[in-house]
Write a protein that holds these residues in place. Structure first.
Motif, PDB file in Angstrom:
ATOM      1  N   ARG A 155       0.461   3.973  -3.008  1.00 14.43           N
ATOM      2  CA  ARG A 155       0.387   5.373  -2.418  1.00 14.43           C
ATOM      3  C   ARG A 155       1.303   6.523  -3.111  1.00 14.43           C
ATOM      4  NH1 ARG A 155      -3.709   8.173  -2.359  1.00 14.43           N
ATOM      5  NH2 ARG A 155      -4.690   6.433  -1.199  1.00 14.43           N
ATOM      6  N   ASP A 156       2.592   6.051  -3.000  1.00 18.99           N
ATOM      7  CA  ASP A 156       3.684   7.022  -3.431  1.00 18.99           C
ATOM      8  C   ASP A 156       3.555   7.092  -5.082  1.00 18.99           C
ATOM      9  OD1 ASP A 156       4.565   7.360  -0.899  1.00 18.99           O
ATOM     10  OD2 ASP A 156       6.269   5.838  -1.284  1.00 18.99           O
ATOM     11  N   TYR A 178       8.894   4.197  -6.273  1.00 16.90           N
ATOM     12  CA  TYR A 178       8.041   3.502  -5.880  1.00 16.90           C
ATOM     13  C   TYR A 178       8.326   2.206  -6.247  1.00 16.90           C
ATOM     14  CZ  TYR A 178       5.270   3.346 -10.046  1.00 16.90           C
ATOM     15  OH  TYR A 178       4.877   3.028 -11.281  1.00 16.90           O
ATOM     16  N   GLU A 210       0.828  -1.337   0.031  1.00 16.23           N
ATOM     17  CA  GLU A 210       0.183   0.008  -0.068  1.00 16.23           C
ATOM     18  C   GLU A 210       0.842   1.179   0.069  1.00 16.23           C
ATOM     19  OE1 GLU A 210      -3.274   1.938  -0.601  1.00 16.23           O
ATOM     20  OE2 GLU A 210      -3.255  -0.079  -0.363  1.00 16.23           O
ATOM     21  N   LYS A 211       1.992   1.224   0.733  1.00 14.33           N
ATOM     22  CA  LYS A 211       2.830   2.552   0.755  1.00 14.33           C
ATOM     23  C   LYS A 211       3.357   2.819  -0.481  1.00 14.33           C
ATOM     24  CE  LYS A 211       5.405   5.594   2.908  1.00 14.33           C
ATOM     25  NZ  LYS A 211       6.250   6.297   1.456  1.00 14.33           N
TER      26      LYS A 211
END
Length: 484
Positions: free
Chosen positions: A336-337, A355, A332-333
């Motif tokens: 999101r980036d 990312y 997810e991180k």
């Protein structure tokens, strides 16, 4: 003469026992019944040794996979004796010695020998039992109608066994001794071991209706255990249900329940359930063969554990999909980036985006762990499912920014190539690499088509979209024109 007298004795004894059992039916208990059957079976075994099978029965042995050498020698001797002159009505049949006749004869002989050897190999694998003597069951079969008390006791034992193993699997599924190998839930081995022992016990007493009733019990508890495993596996949602996009069909779509990211300990359990489901599915085959080998002929065709096998394979599929979806949620991180990049401000295509490196680190770390917890075939299957789930989520993410220009679309194409390279390294088997690469390309086809459409000149968007995006629709096309 002795054999005839013994047979008459057995028949008379059976009739006497039938009358006694009919009179005392309500007083029959499991302990006394089993004791009587055991002693009777021992007697039948003794007289089987005293009066062995005749030569005709020995020939039947060959047909069931026994005495192969003896039978082959016998047939060879017969062939040698039959290869001389054969006469019909006093005339020699010279056509039997023609080249074509000889070729045809040896062709049939080779086919028969091949078929027999294949049957022998198959029966060795399932440990087929020797043919039964006529004495077996001659007396003891009279107890069959009263074996319901024994089957009821086995039902109680199996119910308690299932209750015990499901409790153990739920409380402590992964012990310290299991770490670092391809293991299954301990409860599954206990349950299957009990099934095998119960079948062995019962088959020593009878091979008729009671053994079939026991098979039905095992079938029922097998199915219950599969349902227990299935219920333990959560279904994870990796795509928001509110989206109106035509997301590619894939695992867990349409029945999503959770967006929780599960821990490493949970992932170990998912892997155990994958291994356990496959182990139980494989056992159904061997258990079915064992039962068919032991049970009376009239019940053989009714032995069928395919439904139970399918249920365990469904456990495997669901657990693999959950494990793959959980890994996507762990990304997810970096996702999101990716979404937060101002795509409309990109003017120059550079190296792969930051990312992508974060995606690579998480994917490689997790897949390496799963490789230690899964058998190789199931790890390969997991990687394929993961690529499909990832592609769904990536496709969804591409629609999130409000605007793209030509440079940002090309940058995403560059990132996609780097991502595909990450996936290609998930398969370490050189023989399987090419096949896995085809799978990656197929799963990424719609994502790649969308990016190529975004990078195309505005006047060619519709034509490019129709050509490159599988199962595209007018709604998605309209959204694409809005963000380009």
């Amino acid at each position: 003469m002795d054999e005839v007298i013994t047979e008459e004795f057995c028949v008379s004894t059976k009739l006497m026992l039938q009358n006694e059992l009919l009179t005392a039916r309500d007083k029959v208990n499991v302990v006394s019944l089993l004791k009587a059957i055991t002693r009777t079976a021992e007697f039948e075994k003794e007289i089987s040794k005293r009066f062995p099978m005749n030569e005709a029965k020995k020939k039947d042995d060959y047909e069931t996979g026994y005495n192969l050498n003896e039978s082959e020698n016998t047939e060879n001797n017969e062939d040698e004796e039959g290869e001389g002159e054969e006469e019909v009505d006093g005339k020699q049949r010279s056509e039997d010695f023609s080249l074509e006749a000889i070729k045809e004869k040896w062709k049939k002989k080779e086919e028969e020998l091949k078929a027999r050897k294949e049957q022998m190999d198959k029966e060795r694998q399932i440990k087929i039992a020797p043919p039964r003597s006529k004495w077996r069951g001659m007396i003891s079969s009279c107890f069959d109608p009263y074996m319901d008390v024994y089957i009821a006791q086995e039902d109680t034992n199996l119910r308690e066994m299932l209750k015990s193993v499901t409790k153990e699997d739920g409380e402590n599924p992964w012990s310290k001794e299991d770490e670092g190998g391809n293991f299954v839930l301990e409860g599954s081995t206990k349950l299957i071991l009990y099934f095998g022992e119960a079948i062995k016990r019962c088959s020593k007493l009878t091979v008729n209706q009671p053994l079939f009733d026991l098979y039905s019990l095992c079938k029922n508890y097998f199915r219950q255990y599969a349902q227990f495993l299935n219920a333990k596996i959560p279904v994870i949602n990796v795509i928001p249900q509110t989206t109106t996009l035509n997301i590619m069909s894939g695992p867990n779509q349409g029945s999503n329940q959770s967006t929780q990211i599960f821990t490493e300990a949970d992932e170990k359990i998912f892997c155990l359930e994958i291994n356990t489901g496959e182990y139980c599915a494989n056992i159904t085959d061997s258990l079915g063969r064992t039962l068919k080998n032991k049970i009376a002929d009239k019940f053989k065709e009714s032995i069928d554990l395919e439904q139970e096998k399918t249920e365990f394979l469904n456990v495997v599929n669901k657990a693999v999909e959950t494990l793959a979806s959980n890994l996507v949620l762990k990304l997810e991180k970096p996702f999101r980036d990716m979404i937060d990049i101002a795509q409309s401000d990109i003017q120059v295509v550079g190296d792969q985006s930051k990312y992508v490196g974060a995606l690579k680190a998480t994917i490689q770390k997790s897949c390496t762990q799963y490789k230690d917890w899964l058998n190789p075939a199931r790890h390969r299957y997991f990687c394929g499912v993961f690529v499909g789930v990832f592609a769904n989520r990536l496709y969804y993410n591409i629609w999130r920014p409000k605007k793209y220009n030509e440079a940002s679309s090309q940058q995403l194409m560059l990132d996609l190539m780097a991502i595909k390279d990450i996936f290609s390294k998930l398969e370490s088997n050189e023989v399987k690499v090419k096949q896995f690469s085809k799978l990656v390309n197929r799963e990424m086809e719609k994502v790649e088509g969308l990016l190529k459409t975004l990078a195309s000149p505005i006047e060619n968007v519709i034509q490019t979209y129709v050509a490159l995006v599988p199962n595209g629709n007018d709604v998605d096309l309209g959204k694409l024109l809005d963000i380009k």
